[in-house]
Each structure stands twice: as C-alpha cells, then as structure tokens.
Design a protein around this motif. Structure first.
Motif, PDB file in Angstrom:
ATOM      1  N   TYR A  81       0.841  -1.211  -0.040  1.00 49.24           N
ATOM      2  CA  TYR A  81       0.116  -0.049   0.035  1.00 49.24           C
ATOM      3  C   TYR A  81       0.887   1.199   0.023  1.00 49.24           C
ATOM      4  CZ  TYR A  81      -3.046   3.563   1.934  1.00 49.24           C
ATOM      5  OH  TYR A  81      -3.778   4.696   1.858  1.00 49.24           O
ATOM      6  N   GLY A  82       1.837   1.198   0.446  1.00 50.00           N
ATOM      7  CA  GLY A  82       2.839   2.438   1.015  1.00 50.00           C
ATOM      8  C   GLY A  82       3.468   2.661  -0.575  1.00 50.00           C
TER       9      GLY A  82
ATOM     10  N   LYS B 216       1.018   4.440  -2.668  1.00 53.19           N
ATOM     11  CA  LYS B 216       0.809   5.606  -2.187  1.00 53.19           C
ATOM     12  C   LYS B 216       2.078   6.551  -2.781  1.00 53.19           C
ATOM     13  CE  LYS B 216      -2.103   7.347  -0.318  1.00 53.19           C
ATOM     14  NZ  LYS B 216      -3.273   7.740  -0.733  1.00 53.19           N
TER      15      LYS B 216
ATOM     16  N   ALA C 243       1.733   7.088  -6.501  1.00 53.86           N
ATOM     17  CA  ALA C 243       0.713   8.182  -6.725  1.00 53.86           C
ATOM     18  C   ALA C 243       1.135   9.634  -6.298  1.00 53.86           C
ATOM     19  CB  ALA C 243      -0.657   7.793  -5.961  1.00 53.86           C
ATOM     20  N   GLN C 244       1.805   9.671  -5.331  1.00 51.93           N
ATOM     21  CA  GLN C 244       2.574  11.071  -5.016  1.00 51.93           C
ATOM     22  C   GLN C 244       3.454  11.414  -5.995  1.00 51.93           C
ATOM     23  OE1 GLN C 244       4.249  10.422  -1.389  1.00 51.93           O
ATOM     24  NE2 GLN C 244       2.548  10.638  -0.272  1.00 51.93           N
TER      25      GLN C 244
ATOM     26  N   ASN D 241      -1.083  13.521  -0.655  1.00 49.66           N
ATOM     27  CA  ASN D 241      -1.906  12.781   0.414  1.00 49.66           C
ATOM     28  C   ASN D 241      -0.801  11.255   0.814  1.00 49.66           C
ATOM     29  OD1 ASN D 241      -3.814  11.251   1.618  1.00 49.66           O
ATOM     30  ND2 ASN D 241      -4.763  10.544  -0.065  1.00 49.66           N
TER      31      ASN D 241
ATOM     32  N   PHE E  26       0.826   8.518   3.806  1.00 48.48           N
ATOM     33  CA  PHE E  26       0.213   6.924   4.466  1.00 48.48           C
ATOM     34  C   PHE E  26      -0.775   7.326   5.050  1.00 48.48           C
ATOM     35  CE2 PHE E  26       0.342   3.210   6.369  1.00 48.48           C
ATOM     36  CZ  PHE E  26       0.962   2.188   5.569  1.00 48.48           C
ATOM     37  N   SER E  27      -1.829   7.087   4.967  1.00 47.37           N
ATOM     38  CA  SER E  27      -3.254   7.138   5.921  1.00 47.37           C
ATOM     39  C   SER E  27      -3.612   5.714   6.555  1.00 47.37           C
ATOM     40  CB  SER E  27      -4.401   7.641   4.902  1.00 47.37           C
ATOM     41  OG  SER E  27      -5.522   7.603   5.724  1.00 47.37           O
TER      42      SER E  27
ATOM     43  N   GLU F 275      -7.340   4.793   5.573  1.00 48.89           N
ATOM     44  CA  GLU F 275      -7.772   4.414   4.346  1.00 48.89           C
ATOM     45  C   GLU F 275      -7.120   3.023   4.126  1.00 48.89           C
ATOM     46  OE1 GLU F 275      -5.333   5.969   0.852  1.00 48.89           O
ATOM     47  OE2 GLU F 275      -7.052   7.252   0.764  1.00 48.89           O
ATOM     48  N   PHE F 276      -5.757   2.852   4.854  1.00 49.95           N
ATOM     49  CA  PHE F 276      -5.240   1.332   4.712  1.00 49.95           C
ATOM     50  C   PHE F 276      -6.347   0.405   5.253  1.00 49.95           C
ATOM     51  CE2 PHE F 276      -2.929  -2.072   6.367  1.00 49.95           C
ATOM     52  CZ  PHE F 276      -2.582  -2.616   5.118  1.00 49.95           C
TER      53      PHE F 276
ATOM     54  N   LEU G  63      -4.726  -0.418  -7.277  1.00 50.85           N
ATOM     55  CA  LEU G  63      -3.966  -0.866  -6.252  1.00 50.85           C
ATOM     56  C   LEU G  63      -3.863  -2.478  -6.142  1.00 50.85           C
ATOM     57  CD1 LEU G  63      -2.386  -0.651  -3.473  1.00 50.85           C
ATOM     58  CD2 LEU G  63      -4.593  -0.285  -2.163  1.00 50.85           C
TER      59      LEU G  63
END
Length: 194
Positions: free
Chosen positions: A82-83, A86, A89-90, A111, A113-114, A117-118, A188
């Motif tokens: 997931y990281g 992200k 995406a960044q 945005n 690491f949330s 959201e994870f 994802l």
C-alpha cells in the motif's frame, strides 16, 4: 523480551501497554522481509528503506487504531505494498505538477500514508478473500501473505503450477469484479498481487 512470544502477543503488548520492547521484537522479526519486498517494488535501496521505515512508524503511531484480523506478517506486507502504491501516486502527482502549464507551485500537501484508508482497504480485501472458494483462498493467501512463488505453492499442495496460476487468476478476477466501481482500488489490486 521473550523472542518466543507470538506476533499476536507482541502486538497486544505494544498497543495496550505501550511496550517498546515488543515493538522492537516485531521490528527485528520483519524488517528484512519487508525491506526485501519494498526493494523488489521500488528497485531502490533508499526508497525501500524509507518505505519500510514508514511502515514501522505507522505501526507504532497508529497501534491503538490498527485492527489485525489475521496474521501480523500479512498486515505488514500489505502495508508495504500500500505504501508503494501511495508513493507511486505521489510521484505521479509531483510529475504532473511540474509539467503543468499554469506555472503553479507543486503541492506539498500530498496525500501520505493514511492508516484509516489502509484499514478500510485491508477490510475490503479480507471481505472479498472470504468469498473465495476454500482452495483458491488458501493459494491466494499463500501468495499474498507469505510471498510464496507459484512453484512453491504448487509443491506444497502437490499440484501443477498451472493449477496454482488458475486459482490466482480466479482470485484476481473476483477482486476485479468486486472493485470495478473503485478505480483507485482496482489500480492498487495490481500492486498488491504482483
């Protein structure tokens, strides 16, 4: 710290008792594995180190709100993937901002690491995983949670690699079908399963 303690015990001690030694034991158990996964994804030792550190920072920072339903290792592996998603995406957002013709400054409010959201994503993955047929689910979990190769899974079940690939394709198809309305989750999906 008792290195024979289970992951579940360590996580409970870390989250409920603020036990730094339990956190250190989790870190020691999983750093190398998570770093190798991050390195495989990023192809950069520096990015892999940053990504792995971010996972452990988030694990400690959000220890009270993290809900681990299965194995801690599976949760951590999914956090790395997931990281990476992200991070990609960044980087895309930064690239687009640099190429913008209106000369606006690139946003530094990317945005990050949330954990909320994870956790939502992780719950969706678990819910969909539970709908898979039993053998398909076992094979999918071996691939996702333990990063086993198709050949290793085939050997452990004494089946052909093509049968394993068929089960993984079925699992991926199920996820794609269930996540079609959410483009971000569908994107994802590719990162989580590769």
């Amino acid at each position: 710290m008792n290195s024979a303690a289970s992951d579940t015990e360590l996580f409970r001690m870390m989250s409920l008792r603020e036990d730094h030694k339990a956190f250190q034991e989790i870190f020691n158990r999983y750093w190398d594995q998570l770093f190798q996964i991050a390195l495989h994804k990023t192809k950069s030792p520096d990015l892999a180190q940053d990504l792995t550190q971010e996972v452990f920072i988030s694990l400690w920072k959000y220890r009270h709100s993290i809900k681990i339903k299965a194995e801690l290792s599976a949760y951590l592996i999914t956090m790395v993937k997931y990281g990476f998603f992200k991070l990609a995406a960044q980087k895309e957002q930064q690239f687009e901002a640099l190429n913008a013709t209106d000369n606006t400054e690139p946003s530094h409010n990317l945005n990050g690491f949330s954990i909320m959201e994870f956790n939502e994503l992780y719950d969706k993955i678990d819910t969909i995983t539970d709908t898979l047929p039993p053998r398909c689910r076992e094979i999918f979990l071996m691939k996702r949670n333990h990063e086993m190769s198709v050949e290793e899974i085939a050997k452990s079940f004494n089946i052909s690699p093509s049968t394993v690939r068929n089960h993984l394709a079925k699992a991926t198809g199920t996820f794609k079908e269930k996540l079609t309305e959410d483009i971000a989750l569908a994107s994802l999906l590719w990162i989580l399963f590769n």
